[in-house]
Scaffold this motif. Structure first.
Motif, PDB file in Angstrom:
ATOM      1  N   ALA A  10       0.820  -1.216   0.000  1.00  0.00           N
ATOM      2  CA  ALA A  10       0.000   0.000   0.000  1.00  0.00           C
ATOM      3  C   ALA A  10       0.852   1.265   0.000  1.00  0.00           C
ATOM      4  N   TYR A  11       2.090   1.160   0.482  1.00  0.00           N
ATOM      5  CA  TYR A  11       2.994   2.310   0.561  1.00  0.00           C
ATOM      6  C   TYR A  11       4.326   1.982  -0.117  1.00  0.00           C
ATOM      7  N   PRO A  12       4.314   1.820  -1.433  1.00  0.00           N
ATOM      8  CA  PRO A  12       5.514   1.378  -2.147  1.00  0.00           C
ATOM      9  C   PRO A  12       6.652   2.395  -2.154  1.00  0.00           C
ATOM     10  N   ASP A  13       6.375   3.656  -1.857  1.00  0.00           N
ATOM     11  CA  ASP A  13       7.423   4.671  -1.860  1.00  0.00           C
ATOM     12  C   ASP A  13       8.159   4.783  -0.526  1.00  0.00           C
ATOM     13  N   THR A  14       7.760   3.996   0.459  1.00  0.00           N
ATOM     14  CA  THR A  14       8.425   4.022   1.755  1.00  0.00           C
ATOM     15  C   THR A  14       9.833   3.474   1.599  1.00  0.00           C
ATOM     16  N   GLU A  15      10.818   4.241   2.052  1.00  0.00           N
ATOM     17  CA  GLU A  15      12.213   3.805   1.949  1.00  0.00           C
ATOM     18  C   GLU A  15      12.662   3.026   3.174  1.00  0.00           C
ATOM     19  N   VAL A  16      12.182   3.460   4.358  1.00  0.00           N
ATOM     20  CA  VAL A  16      12.573   2.803   5.611  1.00  0.00           C
ATOM     21  C   VAL A  16      11.346   2.689   6.510  1.00  0.00           C
ATOM     22  N   TRP A  17      11.075   1.492   6.966  1.00  0.00           N
ATOM     23  CA  TRP A  17      10.036   1.265   7.957  1.00  0.00           C
ATOM     24  C   TRP A  17      10.713   1.227   9.321  1.00  0.00           C
ATOM     25  N   GLU A  18      10.053   1.759  10.340  1.00  0.00           N
ATOM     26  CA  GLU A  18      10.599   1.760  11.698  1.00  0.00           C
ATOM     27  C   GLU A  18       9.496   1.380  12.678  1.00  0.00           C
ATOM     28  N   THR A  19       9.864   0.595  13.686  1.00  0.00           N
ATOM     29  CA  THR A  19       8.917   0.250  14.748  1.00  0.00           C
ATOM     30  C   THR A  19       9.694  -0.018  16.028  1.00  0.00           C
ATOM     31  N   HIS A  20       8.970  -0.086  17.126  1.00  0.00           N
ATOM     32  CA  HIS A  20       9.550  -0.379  18.438  1.00  0.00           C
ATOM     33  C   HIS A  20       8.739  -1.492  19.082  1.00  0.00           C
ATOM     34  N   THR A  21       9.395  -2.248  19.952  1.00  0.00           N
ATOM     35  CA  THR A  21       8.666  -3.251  20.740  1.00  0.00           C
ATOM     36  C   THR A  21       9.409  -3.467  22.048  1.00  0.00           C
ATOM     37  N   PRO A  22       8.667  -3.767  23.118  1.00  0.00           N
ATOM     38  CA  PRO A  22       9.333  -4.009  24.394  1.00  0.00           C
ATOM     39  C   PRO A  22      10.146  -5.298  24.380  1.00  0.00           C
ATOM     40  N   HIS A  23      11.156  -5.334  25.206  1.00  0.00           N
ATOM     41  CA  HIS A  23      12.064  -6.474  25.323  1.00  0.00           C
ATOM     42  C   HIS A  23      11.319  -7.763  25.662  1.00  0.00           C
ATOM     43  N   PHE A  24      10.291  -7.672  26.514  1.00  0.00           N
ATOM     44  CA  PHE A  24       9.594  -8.880  26.962  1.00  0.00           C
ATOM     45  C   PHE A  24       8.698  -9.485  25.887  1.00  0.00           C
ATOM     46  N   GLU A  25       8.437  -8.783  24.801  1.00  0.00           N
ATOM     47  CA  GLU A  25       7.569  -9.306  23.733  1.00  0.00           C
ATOM     48  C   GLU A  25       8.389 -10.121  22.724  1.00  0.00           C
ATOM     49  N   VAL A  26       8.846 -11.258  23.172  1.00  0.00           N
ATOM     50  CA  VAL A  26       9.730 -12.107  22.366  1.00  0.00           C
ATOM     51  C   VAL A  26       9.073 -12.486  21.038  1.00  0.00           C
ATOM     52  N   ARG A  27       7.784 -12.724  21.037  1.00  0.00           N
ATOM     53  CA  ARG A  27       7.097 -13.094  19.794  1.00  0.00           C
ATOM     54  C   ARG A  27       7.128 -11.940  18.791  1.00  0.00           C
ATOM     55  N   ASN A  28       7.006 -10.702  19.264  1.00  0.00           N
ATOM     56  CA  ASN A  28       7.104  -9.545  18.367  1.00  0.00           C
ATOM     57  C   ASN A  28       8.493  -9.460  17.746  1.00  0.00           C
ATOM     58  N   PHE A  62      13.443  -1.587  25.508  1.00  0.00           N
ATOM     59  CA  PHE A  62      12.779  -1.577  24.210  1.00  0.00           C
ATOM     60  C   PHE A  62      13.793  -1.762  23.098  1.00  0.00           C
ATOM     61  N   PHE A  63      13.341  -2.388  22.010  1.00  0.00           N
ATOM     62  CA  PHE A  63      14.125  -2.483  20.793  1.00  0.00           C
ATOM     63  C   PHE A  63      13.540  -1.531  19.754  1.00  0.00           C
ATOM     64  N   ARG A  64      14.401  -0.966  18.930  1.00  0.00           N
ATOM     65  CA  ARG A  64      13.966  -0.205  17.753  1.00  0.00           C
ATOM     66  C   ARG A  64      14.413  -0.995  16.540  1.00  0.00           C
ATOM     67  N   PHE A  65      13.497  -1.186  15.610  1.00  0.00           N
ATOM     68  CA  PHE A  65      13.756  -1.961  14.391  1.00  0.00           C
ATOM     69  C   PHE A  65      13.647  -1.047  13.181  1.00  0.00           C
ATOM     70  N   GLU A  66      14.402  -1.368  12.154  1.00  0.00           N
ATOM     71  CA  GLU A  66      14.263  -0.703  10.848  1.00  0.00           C
ATOM     72  C   GLU A  66      14.277  -1.762   9.758  1.00  0.00           C
ATOM     73  N   LYS A  67      13.567  -1.440   8.699  1.00  0.00           N
ATOM     74  CA  LYS A  67      13.597  -2.274   7.504  1.00  0.00           C
ATOM     75  C   LYS A  67      13.824  -1.349   6.313  1.00  0.00           C
ATOM     76  N   GLN A  68      14.956  -1.517   5.668  1.00  0.00           N
ATOM     77  CA  GLN A  68      15.313  -0.759   4.472  1.00  0.00           C
ATOM     78  C   GLN A  68      14.644  -1.425   3.277  1.00  0.00           C
ATOM     79  N   MET A  69      13.904  -0.658   2.534  1.00  0.00           N
ATOM     80  CA  MET A  69      13.224  -1.189   1.358  1.00  0.00           C
ATOM     81  C   MET A  69      14.093  -0.979   0.119  1.00  0.00           C
ATOM     82  N   SER A  70      14.154  -1.958  -0.714  1.00  0.00           N
ATOM     83  CA  SER A  70      14.909  -1.820  -1.958  1.00  0.00           C
ATOM     84  C   SER A  70      13.998  -1.284  -3.043  1.00  0.00           C
TER      85      SER A  70
END
Length: 71
Positions: A10-28, A62-70
């Motif tokens: 839905a958002y093909p122009d996104t270059e980098v996705w970013e999110t956060h999740t708490p340390h205890f949320e191992v499944r996330n 907390f962890f911060r995650f990024e996903k670089q889109m090609s």
């Protein structure tokens, strides 16, 4: 996983996705890293708090995650 793929489509122009999740949320953590292709880029903890969040509790991890889109 299908919902995440739909978001990326839905958002093909996104270059980098970013999110956060708490340390205890191992499944996330597993989902973002192993299923969606994110990288862990930062670990917030008492020695490295989230400075941009003034009410960040010192005991939270907390962890911060990024996903670089090609293109």
């Amino acid at each position: 996983m299908k919902i995440w793929q739909a978001l990326e489509q839905a958002y093909p122009d996104t270059e980098v996705w970013e999110t956060h999740t708490p340390h205890f949320e191992v499944r996330n953590i597993h989902f973002y890293v192993n299923k969606c292709g994110f990288q862990i880029v930062e670990f917030f903890n008492p020695a490295h708090p989230m400075e941009h969040v003034p009410d960040f509790p010192d005991a939270e991890l907390f962890f911060r995650f990024e996903k670089q889109m090609s293109k």
